[in-house]
Design a protein around this motif. Structure first.
Motif, PDB file in Angstrom:
ATOM      1  N   VAL A  69      -7.482  -5.523   9.489  1.00  0.00           N
ATOM      2  CA  VAL A  69      -6.950  -4.610  10.504  1.00  0.00           C
ATOM      3  C   VAL A  69      -7.306  -5.110  11.902  1.00  0.00           C
ATOM      4  O   VAL A  69      -6.482  -5.100  12.814  1.00  0.00           O
ATOM      5  CB  VAL A  69      -7.478  -3.181  10.284  1.00  0.00           C
ATOM      6  N   GLU A  70      -8.538  -5.575  12.063  1.00  0.00           N
ATOM      7  CA  GLU A  70      -9.003  -6.029  13.381  1.00  0.00           C
ATOM      8  C   GLU A  70      -8.240  -7.271  13.839  1.00  0.00           C
ATOM      9  O   GLU A  70      -7.760  -7.328  14.981  1.00  0.00           O
ATOM     10  CB  GLU A  70     -10.503  -6.332  13.336  1.00  0.00           C
ATOM     11  N   THR A  71      -8.083  -8.275  12.961  1.00  0.00           N
ATOM     12  CA  THR A  71      -7.392  -9.496  13.382  1.00  0.00           C
ATOM     13  C   THR A  71      -5.897  -9.235  13.581  1.00  0.00           C
ATOM     14  O   THR A  71      -5.266  -9.843  14.449  1.00  0.00           O
ATOM     15  CB  THR A  71      -7.589 -10.638  12.373  1.00  0.00           C
ATOM     16  N   TRP A  72      -5.337  -8.325  12.802  1.00  0.00           N
ATOM     17  CA  TRP A  72      -3.933  -7.950  13.003  1.00  0.00           C
ATOM     18  C   TRP A  72      -3.740  -7.325  14.378  1.00  0.00           C
ATOM     19  O   TRP A  72      -2.777  -7.641  15.083  1.00  0.00           O
ATOM     20  CB  TRP A  72      -3.480  -6.997  11.897  1.00  0.00           C
ATOM     21  N   GLN A  73      -4.654  -6.465  14.795  1.00  0.00           N
ATOM     22  CA  GLN A  73      -4.561  -5.853  16.111  1.00  0.00           C
ATOM     23  C   GLN A  73      -4.653  -6.906  17.211  1.00  0.00           C
ATOM     24  O   GLN A  73      -3.932  -6.827  18.217  1.00  0.00           O
ATOM     25  CB  GLN A  73      -5.656  -4.802  16.270  1.00  0.00           C
ATOM     26  N   HIS A  74      -5.512  -7.909  17.018  1.00  0.00           N
ATOM     27  CA  HIS A  74      -5.621  -8.998  17.996  1.00  0.00           C
ATOM     28  C   HIS A  74      -4.319  -9.799  18.052  1.00  0.00           C
ATOM     29  O   HIS A  74      -3.851 -10.166  19.145  1.00  0.00           O
ATOM     30  CB  HIS A  74      -6.784  -9.924  17.640  1.00  0.00           C
TER      31      HIS A  74
ATOM     32  N   ASP B 198      -0.335   4.104   3.946  1.00  0.00           N
ATOM     33  CA  ASP B 198      -1.727   4.119   3.483  1.00  0.00           C
ATOM     34  C   ASP B 198      -1.999   3.066   2.423  1.00  0.00           C
ATOM     35  O   ASP B 198      -3.132   2.979   1.923  1.00  0.00           O
ATOM     36  CB  ASP B 198      -2.074   5.499   2.907  1.00  0.00           C
ATOM     37  N   ARG B 199      -0.974   2.284   2.055  1.00  0.00           N
ATOM     38  CA  ARG B 199      -1.111   1.355   0.932  1.00  0.00           C
ATOM     39  C   ARG B 199      -1.565  -0.036   1.339  1.00  0.00           C
ATOM     40  O   ARG B 199      -1.444  -0.972   0.554  1.00  0.00           O
ATOM     41  CB  ARG B 199       0.212   1.275   0.173  1.00  0.00           C
ATOM     42  N   GLY B 200      -2.079  -0.191   2.552  1.00  0.00           N
ATOM     43  CA  GLY B 200      -2.686  -1.460   2.914  1.00  0.00           C
ATOM     44  C   GLY B 200      -2.123  -2.081   4.176  1.00  0.00           C
ATOM     45  O   GLY B 200      -1.091  -1.658   4.720  1.00  0.00           O
ATOM     46  N   LEU B 201      -2.805  -3.106   4.636  1.00  0.00           N
ATOM     47  CA  LEU B 201      -2.448  -3.793   5.872  1.00  0.00           C
ATOM     48  C   LEU B 201      -1.038  -4.352   5.826  1.00  0.00           C
ATOM     49  O   LEU B 201      -0.310  -4.318   6.826  1.00  0.00           O
ATOM     50  CB  LEU B 201      -3.447  -4.922   6.138  1.00  0.00           C
TER      51      LEU B 201
ATOM     52  N   CYS C 190      -4.015 -16.601  11.761  1.00  0.00           N
ATOM     53  CA  CYS C 190      -5.353 -16.429  11.176  1.00  0.00           C
ATOM     54  C   CYS C 190      -5.970 -17.774  10.810  1.00  0.00           C
ATOM     55  O   CYS C 190      -7.169 -18.007  11.047  1.00  0.00           O
ATOM     56  CB  CYS C 190      -5.280 -15.534   9.940  1.00  0.00           C
ATOM     57  N   ARG C 191      -5.180 -18.665  10.238  1.00  0.00           N
ATOM     58  CA  ARG C 191      -5.697 -19.984   9.869  1.00  0.00           C
ATOM     59  C   ARG C 191      -6.104 -20.773  11.111  1.00  0.00           C
ATOM     60  O   ARG C 191      -7.143 -21.440  11.117  1.00  0.00           O
ATOM     61  CB  ARG C 191      -4.642 -20.756   9.075  1.00  0.00           C
TER      62      ARG C 191
END
Length: 280
Positions: A262-267, A227-230, A253-254
């Motif tokens: 969270v969304e870009t990590w899932q992608h 729960d402490r972050g991405l 990401c760059r």
């Protein structure tokens, strides 16, 4: 004469327990822990206590040990304290408490093993120059030779990259002990290095130790760490896949002109897994 070098435990208690059992079988004469006891996995206090309990072990400081100590003692730098990616360190420091942080803070940068009738072995976390500069397989011989300039010991053992390595560079035998807690070579077993003195030279042997990884995955959630972050979700996925992702996700990401979320990590994960399936 037998020397064991283990590193990058990264708060993974079951992996360290497995290595401890394996060490009972190997019975080394000397043990060095090449840093990064903490961060990434959920068992920070347990791992520090287990290592400190081995009073005859020689322990050096890894970059994560240094970072956690700096964070807890107010030395990390304002830019890091303002960066949400580092906020999970508050939880890590809470788990450790002041005494364990003080222990991590006083660990030395390097350790030279000098045993009777053997040649010296220099053990560092990253490289002889910096604890964040890894001795990695992707470096060519010229780059490695430059890193080793001025090193007198004929054997140099690093860690940090989480990938075992053995190279002969000029007069040096260059080794990387791999990672106990979070390997990045697609092999999830706990990995460490044995050096044996044979026929007037150190002979390396890499150990790969099976253990039950499910309790670690469950403790990411049970302890509240997830729960402490991405960043913790990324750490968990790196542990699950035994591959490095944070570095590559940052570049992904760059390249895509997006921020870490969270969304870009899932992608990123979906794209990486698709690529893995296509390559298999």
């Amino acid at each position: 004469m037998k020397l064991a070098i283990l590193s990058d435990i990264h708060a993974n208690r079951p992996a360290l327990e497995a290595v401890l059992r394996d060490l009972q079988h190997e019975a080394p004469d000397y043990v060095v822990v090449a840093g990064d006891l903490v961060n990434r996995c959920p068992h920070n206090a347990d791992v520090v206590d287990m290592v400190r309990h081995q009073t005859d072990w020689h322990v050096i400081q890894g970059n994560h040990d240094e970072l956690v100590a700096d964070w807890a003692l107010g030395r990390a730098g304002e830019d890091l304290y303002q960066d949400p990616a580092y906020a999970q360190l508050n939880w890590v420091c809470e788990q450790l408490g002041e005494a364990r942080v003080a222990y991590l803070d006083q660990l030395p940068f390097a350790h030279t093993v000098e045993l009777p009738n053997t040649s010296p072995v220099l053990v560092v976390h990253g490289s002889p120059r910096h604890n964040r500069e890894g001795l990695r397989p992707s470096l060519d011989d010229t780059a490695l030779a430059d890193i080793l300039k001025g090193v007198e010991a004929p054997v140099v053992v690093g860690a940090h990259t989480h990938i075992p390595m053995e190279r002969r560079i000029g007069r040096w035998l260059v080794l990387n002990s791999g990672a106990v807690g979070t390997p990045f070579n697609a092999d999830p077993r706990a990995q460490y290095l044995i050096l044996e003195w044979r026929n007037g030279a150190w002979s390396p042997r890499f150990r790969h130790v099976e253990y039950d990884r499910q309790p670690v995955l469950e403790d990411f959630e049970r302890t509240g760490y997830l729960d402490r972050g991405l960043i913790v979700h990324i750490f968990r996925y790196e542990f699950l896949t035994a591959r490095s992702h944070l570095y590559y996700y940052d570049f992904w990401c760059r390249d895509h002109g997006v921020s870490m979320s969270v969304e870009t990590w899932q992608h990123y994960v979906a794209e990486w897994e698709t690529h893995q399936m296509a390559a298999s």
